[in-house]
Write a protein that holds these residues in place. Sequence first.
Motif, mmCIF file in Angstrom:
data_model
loop_
_atom_site.group_PDB
_atom_site.id
_atom_site.type_symbol
_atom_site.label_atom_id
_atom_site.label_comp_id
_atom_site.label_asym_id
_atom_site.label_seq_id
_atom_site.Cartn_x
_atom_site.Cartn_y
_atom_site.Cartn_z
ATOM 1 N N ASN A 203 0.817 -1.220 0.000
ATOM 2 C CA ASN A 203 0.000 0.000 0.000
ATOM 3 C C ASN A 203 0.844 1.261 0.000
ATOM 4 O O ASN A 203 0.337 2.353 -0.212
ATOM 5 C CB ASN A 203 -0.930 0.010 1.227
ATOM 6 N N SER A 204 2.134 1.099 0.253
ATOM 7 C CA SER A 204 3.035 2.261 0.273
ATOM 8 C C SER A 204 3.529 2.557 -1.134
ATOM 9 O O SER A 204 3.392 1.727 -2.042
ATOM 10 C CB SER A 204 4.205 1.992 1.217
ATOM 11 N N PRO A 205 4.111 3.728 -1.358
ATOM 12 C CA PRO A 205 4.594 4.099 -2.703
ATOM 13 C C PRO A 205 5.570 3.065 -3.260
ATOM 14 O O PRO A 205 6.297 2.398 -2.514
ATOM 15 C CB PRO A 205 5.285 5.444 -2.459
ATOM 16 N N LYS A 206 5.586 2.922 -4.573
ATOM 17 C CA LYS A 206 6.430 1.938 -5.242
ATOM 18 C C LYS A 206 7.896 2.236 -4.963
ATOM 19 O O LYS A 206 8.379 3.343 -5.202
ATOM 20 C CB LYS A 206 6.159 1.960 -6.754
ATOM 21 N N ALA A 207 8.591 1.258 -4.450
ATOM 22 C CA ALA A 207 10.006 1.387 -4.128
ATOM 23 C C ALA A 207 10.574 -0.004 -3.917
ATOM 24 O O ALA A 207 9.829 -0.966 -3.690
ATOM 25 C CB ALA A 207 10.202 2.242 -2.867
ATOM 26 N N ALA A 208 11.886 -0.120 -4.002
ATOM 27 C CA ALA A 208 12.528 -1.404 -3.747
ATOM 28 C C ALA A 208 12.381 -1.754 -2.269
ATOM 29 O O ALA A 208 12.711 -0.949 -1.394
ATOM 30 C CB ALA A 208 13.993 -1.345 -4.142
ATOM 31 N N LYS A 209 11.838 -2.941 -1.987
ATOM 32 C CA LYS A 209 11.667 -3.390 -0.603
ATOM 33 C C LYS A 209 12.204 -4.813 -0.509
ATOM 34 O O LYS A 209 11.958 -5.639 -1.387
ATOM 35 C CB LYS A 209 10.191 -3.375 -0.205
ATOM 36 N N PHE A 210 12.920 -5.085 0.574
ATOM 37 C CA PHE A 210 13.479 -6.425 0.793
ATOM 38 C C PHE A 210 12.936 -7.004 2.096
ATOM 39 O O PHE A 210 12.889 -6.333 3.129
ATOM 40 C CB PHE A 210 15.008 -6.362 0.822
ATOM 41 N N ILE A 211 12.524 -8.273 2.024
ATOM 42 C CA ILE A 211 11.929 -8.968 3.167
ATOM 43 C C ILE A 211 12.537 -10.359 3.242
ATOM 44 O O ILE A 211 12.782 -10.996 2.214
ATOM 45 C CB ILE A 211 10.396 -9.086 2.991
ATOM 46 N N CYS A 304 9.163 -5.436 -4.866
ATOM 47 C CA CYS A 304 9.381 -6.059 -3.560
ATOM 48 C C CYS A 304 10.012 -7.435 -3.768
ATOM 49 O O CYS A 304 9.637 -8.155 -4.697
ATOM 50 C CB CYS A 304 8.063 -6.195 -2.809
ATOM 51 N N CYS A 305 10.968 -7.781 -2.931
ATOM 52 C CA CYS A 305 11.635 -9.080 -3.041
ATOM 53 C C CYS A 305 11.593 -9.776 -1.680
ATOM 54 O O CYS A 305 12.023 -9.213 -0.666
ATOM 55 C CB CYS A 305 13.075 -8.911 -3.496
ATOM 56 N N ILE A 306 11.049 -11.002 -1.652
ATOM 57 C CA ILE A 306 11.000 -11.806 -0.432
ATOM 58 C C ILE A 306 11.973 -12.967 -0.570
ATOM 59 O O ILE A 306 11.924 -13.731 -1.538
ATOM 60 C CB ILE A 306 9.588 -12.366 -0.178
ATOM 61 N N PHE A 307 12.866 -13.100 0.399
ATOM 62 C CA PHE A 307 13.755 -14.255 0.478
ATOM 63 C C PHE A 307 13.188 -15.203 1.537
ATOM 64 O O PHE A 307 13.026 -14.820 2.693
ATOM 65 C CB PHE A 307 15.176 -13.832 0.872
ATOM 66 N N SER A 308 12.874 -16.426 1.140
ATOM 67 C CA SER A 308 12.385 -17.444 2.064
ATOM 68 C C SER A 308 13.492 -18.470 2.248
ATOM 69 O O SER A 308 13.973 -19.054 1.270
ATOM 70 C CB SER A 308 11.125 -18.107 1.504
ATOM 71 N N LEU A 309 13.930 -18.693 3.501
ATOM 72 C CA LEU A 309 15.110 -19.544 3.680
ATOM 73 C C LEU A 309 15.191 -20.189 5.053
ATOM 74 O O LEU A 309 14.594 -19.718 6.024
ATOM 75 C CB LEU A 309 16.384 -18.734 3.424
ATOM 76 N N ASP A 310 15.962 -21.267 5.083
ATOM 77 C CA ASP A 310 16.343 -21.956 6.317
ATOM 78 C C ASP A 310 17.814 -22.303 6.170
ATOM 79 O O ASP A 310 18.186 -23.156 5.360
ATOM 80 C CB ASP A 310 15.500 -23.225 6.495
ATOM 81 N N ASN A 332 20.516 -3.738 2.975
ATOM 82 C CA ASN A 332 20.109 -2.447 3.553
ATOM 83 C C ASN A 332 18.588 -2.364 3.719
ATOM 84 O O ASN A 332 17.839 -2.598 2.784
ATOM 85 C CB ASN A 332 20.602 -1.312 2.650
ATOM 86 N N ARG A 333 18.140 -2.074 4.956
ATOM 87 C CA ARG A 333 16.734 -1.863 5.309
ATOM 88 C C ARG A 333 15.851 -3.101 5.073
ATOM 89 O O ARG A 333 14.659 -2.974 4.850
ATOM 90 C CB ARG A 333 16.150 -0.655 4.571
ATOM 91 N N ILE A 334 16.438 -4.272 5.119
ATOM 92 C CA ILE A 334 15.631 -5.475 4.943
ATOM 93 C C ILE A 334 14.745 -5.685 6.179
ATOM 94 O O ILE A 334 15.153 -5.448 7.307
ATOM 95 C CB ILE A 334 16.516 -6.725 4.691
ATOM 96 N N LYS A 335 13.507 -6.097 5.949
ATOM 97 C CA LYS A 335 12.567 -6.380 7.023
ATOM 98 C C LYS A 335 12.583 -7.885 7.249
ATOM 99 O O LYS A 335 12.335 -8.675 6.319
ATOM 100 C CB LYS A 335 11.153 -5.914 6.646
ATOM 101 N N GLN A 336 12.869 -8.302 8.485
ATOM 102 C CA GLN A 336 13.060 -9.722 8.768
ATOM 103 C C GLN A 336 11.906 -10.288 9.607
ATOM 104 O O GLN A 336 11.478 -9.671 10.583
ATOM 105 C CB GLN A 336 14.385 -9.928 9.508
ATOM 106 N N TYR A 337 11.437 -11.462 9.198
ATOM 107 C CA TYR A 337 10.402 -12.179 9.951
ATOM 108 C C TYR A 337 10.891 -13.605 10.190
ATOM 109 O O TYR A 337 11.425 -14.249 9.281
ATOM 110 C CB TYR A 337 9.087 -12.234 9.173
ATOM 111 N N LYS A 338 10.707 -14.088 11.418
ATOM 112 C CA LYS A 338 11.120 -15.454 11.739
ATOM 113 C C LYS A 338 9.922 -16.243 12.237
ATOM 114 O O LYS A 338 9.258 -15.841 13.194
ATOM 115 C CB LYS A 338 12.216 -15.452 12.802
#
Length: 491
Positions: A203-211, A304-310, A332-338
């Motif tokens: 919903n936020s303005p278009k920009a590179a986002k890393f998760i 937006c780019c999501i990295f899913s990993l173990d 830089n500025r990656i949002k991390q979820y565990k």
Amino acid sequence: MVKRINIQSLLHAKDSLTGEGFNGFLEHYGFEIRDAEIEDLRLLVKGLINIGCNIGTLDKFHVGYKIPQIGKEFDLLRFCPECIINIEIKNNSPEAKIKKQLIRNKYYLDFIGRRVLPFAYIADSDELYFLREDGELEKTKIAYLKDCLDKQAPSDAEVLDELFNPSDYLVSPFNSTKKFLNDLYFLTHQQEDVKGQIIATFNSPKAAKFISITGSAGTGKTLLTYDIAKHLIDSKKTPLIIHCGQLNNGHRELIEKGWTITAIKNYKNYDFVNYDLVIVDEAQRVYASQLNAIIESTNLAKCCCIFSLDKRQTLARWEEARGVSEKIDAINRIKQYKLSEKIRTNKELAEFIKMLFNKSKLSPISSNGNIEINYFSTNSEAKIYLDSLDQNKWEVLRFTPSQYDQEHHKKYSDPFKRTSHEVIGQEFDGVAVTIDRFFSYADSGELIYTSNAYYDPPKMLFQNITRSRRRLNLVIIGNEELLTRCIAILK
């Protein structure tokens, strides 16, 4: 363990005991309940008693029961051999929300294989709702609930934790693709929370986002990641999935349904500008050069780019040495979820795996029959046994062989069975694996392999074992050390 209780007894205890005494009462029964919830429950009980419901009919309820490992909670449950009565107590709630919750409750309870009668009582309006067999919600009279309770003869000897199998509720997009496409699954509360936060970023303005989404085997990373992609597709957005491994049949079925999925080796054929989301699944296996290129392309495309990993699910020492997980963490500025709630692997299996791969700890577990041990002295006898296993019950997994060298594990492996690389991200109810004579323990207690192999056998063994949702069949070949260890763990 949550004990059954007479809900009129609960109300009397609240009214007459001291605060300390009531807390001790709740502790004995193994649940928590807020004062406001008790008052709402009181109104329901009053309504039942006013129409002639006796105290005995209010007996043997489970209050606030949670399914193990999932955390799915039910306000009131009562079981009999033929049916299950579920009553949710709300102070107030819109009908759409009531319907959604009762549908979800019925989904979880249906796996037990009995008729489910789902009710919701709204205290503020003194209204009772019932979810019909066709999935529609209707208002009903409290007399109908009383009638259902009167007809039910509660079971005396059932242990709820044994009725629920947490692995039933983790639908795989690869091995249960039709269920996944038809929305026949639910996310855990933790998965829902992570999904909501990630979806909000669009919903936020278009920009590179890393998760990044991380978690050990069985926590539902793949289901969550693919569910997010599915949500975007339903919202007329365009996700691209890059799978860091070989595509499986589930991938191919999704592709036939219009999904855009590619193996990592072909990712350069896709321009990120054309996608709202890029998902890199099993990202722990990506090369550093590929990771850098993906990051650069994401920045240029402002997607937006999501990295899913173990990080534990690598298959060779050199994959681990790349330090890809650390490189992803450093973006830089990656949002991390565990994800921390383990769903797929039952507790018995999870504890066994920990102690199998490290000898420094031993806390014997009671086996419920989910883990079988079979021992053979020769490769040929082991191979005959593996070939005889029921294919409907067991998925026999082999180690990925070298393309160039002769390796020992080829002697007992069926070349037509799936390899460690072919089952990345997949899951099966029953898995059979082999432990040959070259497995041993280092002085540190770590499981090692003492013969030559192109890929790392302990890592492949870990990959193969953690594909199991319920049952594990260990086929040990000429290795008394590992046989003794397995027996010690299961004593």
